[in-house]
Design a protein around this motif. Structure first.
Motif, mmCIF file in Angstrom:
data_model
loop_
_atom_site.group_PDB
_atom_site.id
_atom_site.type_symbol
_atom_site.label_atom_id
_atom_site.label_comp_id
_atom_site.label_asym_id
_atom_site.label_seq_id
_atom_site.Cartn_x
_atom_site.Cartn_y
_atom_site.Cartn_z
ATOM 1 N N GLN A 1 -92.492 -52.406 -55.649
ATOM 2 C CA GLN A 1 -91.880 -51.604 -54.580
ATOM 3 C C GLN A 1 -90.860 -52.327 -53.708
ATOM 4 O O GLN A 1 -90.259 -51.718 -52.828
ATOM 5 N N PHE B 1 -98.036 -63.919 -47.105
ATOM 6 C CA PHE B 1 -98.630 -63.514 -48.379
ATOM 7 C C PHE B 1 -99.255 -64.680 -49.138
ATOM 8 O O PHE B 1 -100.261 -64.500 -49.823
ATOM 9 N N GLY C 1 -101.235 -53.535 -56.803
ATOM 10 C CA GLY C 1 -100.284 -54.309 -55.996
ATOM 11 C C GLY C 1 -100.445 -55.805 -56.202
ATOM 12 O O GLY C 1 -101.310 -56.258 -56.969
ATOM 13 N N ALA C 2 -99.618 -56.557 -55.505
ATOM 14 C CA ALA C 2 -99.746 -58.015 -55.555
ATOM 15 C C ALA C 2 -101.119 -58.416 -55.027
ATOM 16 O O ALA C 2 -101.749 -59.355 -55.510
ATOM 17 N N THR C 3 -101.621 -57.649 -54.068
ATOM 18 C CA THR C 3 -102.877 -57.998 -53.413
ATOM 19 C C THR C 3 -104.064 -58.046 -54.385
ATOM 20 O O THR C 3 -104.925 -58.917 -54.260
ATOM 21 N N SER D 1 -92.719 -61.003 -55.666
ATOM 22 C CA SER D 1 -92.625 -59.582 -55.270
ATOM 23 C C SER D 1 -91.280 -59.226 -54.642
ATOM 24 O O SER D 1 -90.676 -58.219 -54.989
#
Ligand SMILES: *Cc1c(COP(=O)(O)O)cnc(C)c1O
Length: 360
Positions: free
Chosen positions: A195, A102, A75-77, A174
């Motif tokens: 997503q 974010f 994910g972006a995380t 994102s």
């Protein structure tokens, strides 16, 4: 079975034609006798899928030759850590702009790796605007400048690209990936989780200028070492094969609709319909700075939490789902990504008008 209009911020709705195509190819992908979910990521047939996905990404977004396109996981995380580990490598300094949840998370993660400065923040105004920044605001010694281009939770977006001089600009896109044309050459790196707008969860696409690679810290985990991933063609380990395949179908869908210019037209028409109504409504209001409004995530409130809850409940029953605002801010949010049809917004606005007249 009737499909609902899904206003989720992510995972979010996918184009129906893409889902139908995936269904048709589920048991036997192009005569291979297998589903894409079942095939080896080293097989010829999957190699074609990932190569086509990259070629389409390059074509649709206009990615120059000197940029690498990586298909990652986490994910972006995961990239909140990957970015400082790979790029905070000259002066161990980076500039971050805080415009919401974010970018703040990315900043906090980066603090573990070096000298991180907050250039500007709109927190004092509950992230309702995008700071206007000029070249002189940035540290010319920073290894990079980091921004979150579209703020999913608050519903704001950059309508300009900050001029960071010689310092490379990095952007989390994102929630606005492939929603409109973007000049990739203005960025050192852009990335996002799939997503929201470009596929199912599990895939993160990262586009990086080649000359920035090659200096990851020794302790960087291989899977988020972008130099290693680029050398391996994103096949350092098993990639999210099925998500890459769906992303490829979405890119084909965008291309067939006329590319990103056409996507922007569609997205502008949808967001205008909703914002125009919010501006005329006596019940609902949108609280962000008008000129920074997002085309993708539209936030609104009635001003009365009980009435907000009633609205969400009745909307859900009527087939407009996931309109509840982020758990940290409350209110409502309609995420109207690429796959949301114009009729979805049209019907939502009609429903809101009816709710307004019933409750005022
Ligand atoms: C959803 C989102 C994230 C987090 O993505 P994960 O894939 O859950 O790690 C990061 N940045 C933005 C802008 C987002 O919308």
């Amino acid at each position: 079975m009737a499909r609902v209009f899904n206003f989720s911020a992510g995972p979010s709705m996918l184009p129906e034609s893409v889902l139908n195509r995936a269904a048709a190819e589920m048991l036997d992908y192009k005569g291979s006798g297998q589903s894409v979910m079942e095939m080896s990521h080293r097989s010829k047939v999957f190699e074609e899928i990932i190569q086509e996905a990259e070629a389409l990404f390059r074509e649709v977004l206009g990615i120059p030759e000197n940029y690498k396109v990586l298909f990652l996981q986490g994910g972006a995380t995961a990239q909140f850590a990957g970015i400082p580990m790979n790029f905070m490598n000259k002066n161990q300094k980076a500039d971050y702009v805080l415009t919401g949840q974010f970018s703040t998370k990315a900043y906090k993660e980066a603090l573990k790796y070096g000298d991180v400065r907050v250039v500007a923040s709109s927190k004092e105004a509950t992230f309702s605007y995008i700071p206007k920044l000029e070249r002189k605001d940035f540290d010319s010694e920073a290894d990079y400048v980091y921004v979150c281009f579209n703020n999913t939770v608050y519903g704001t977006t950059y309508h300009y690209i900050p001029d960071t001089g010689d310092v490379p600009l990095f952007a989390d896109v994102s929630s606005c990936f492939l929603s409109e044309p973007m000049d990739v050459t203005k960025f050192g790196l852009i990335y996002g989780g799939a997503q929201k707008n470009i596929g199912p969860a599990g895939l993160t696409v990262l586009i990086v200028r080649e000359d920035l690679l090659g200096n990851a810290r020794d302790i960087t985990p291989s899977v988020i070492d972008y130099t290693q991933q680029a050398a391996a063609g994103s096949l350092l380990n098993t990639p999210p094969c099925y998500s890459i395949y769906i992303c490829k179908l979405i890119l084909e869908w965008i291309k067939n609709l006329g590319g990103l210019e056409a996507m922007k037209e569609r997205n502008l028409a949808k967001s205008k319909l909703l914002y125009d109504y919010l501006d005329s409504s006596k019940l609902f209001t949108n609280g962000v700075n008008k000129e920074d409004r997002s085309m993708m995530n539209v936030t609104f409130v009635t001003g009365n939490p009980d009435l907000d809850a009633k609205f969400v409940k009745e909307a859900t029953a009527a087939g407009f789902v996931n309109l509840k605002g982020h758990r940290s801010v409350g209110g409502m949010r309609a995420s109207i990504y690429n796959a949301m049809p114009y009729e979805g917004v049209e019907q939502l606005v009609a429903f809101m008008k009816q709710f307004e007249s019933d409750n005022t």
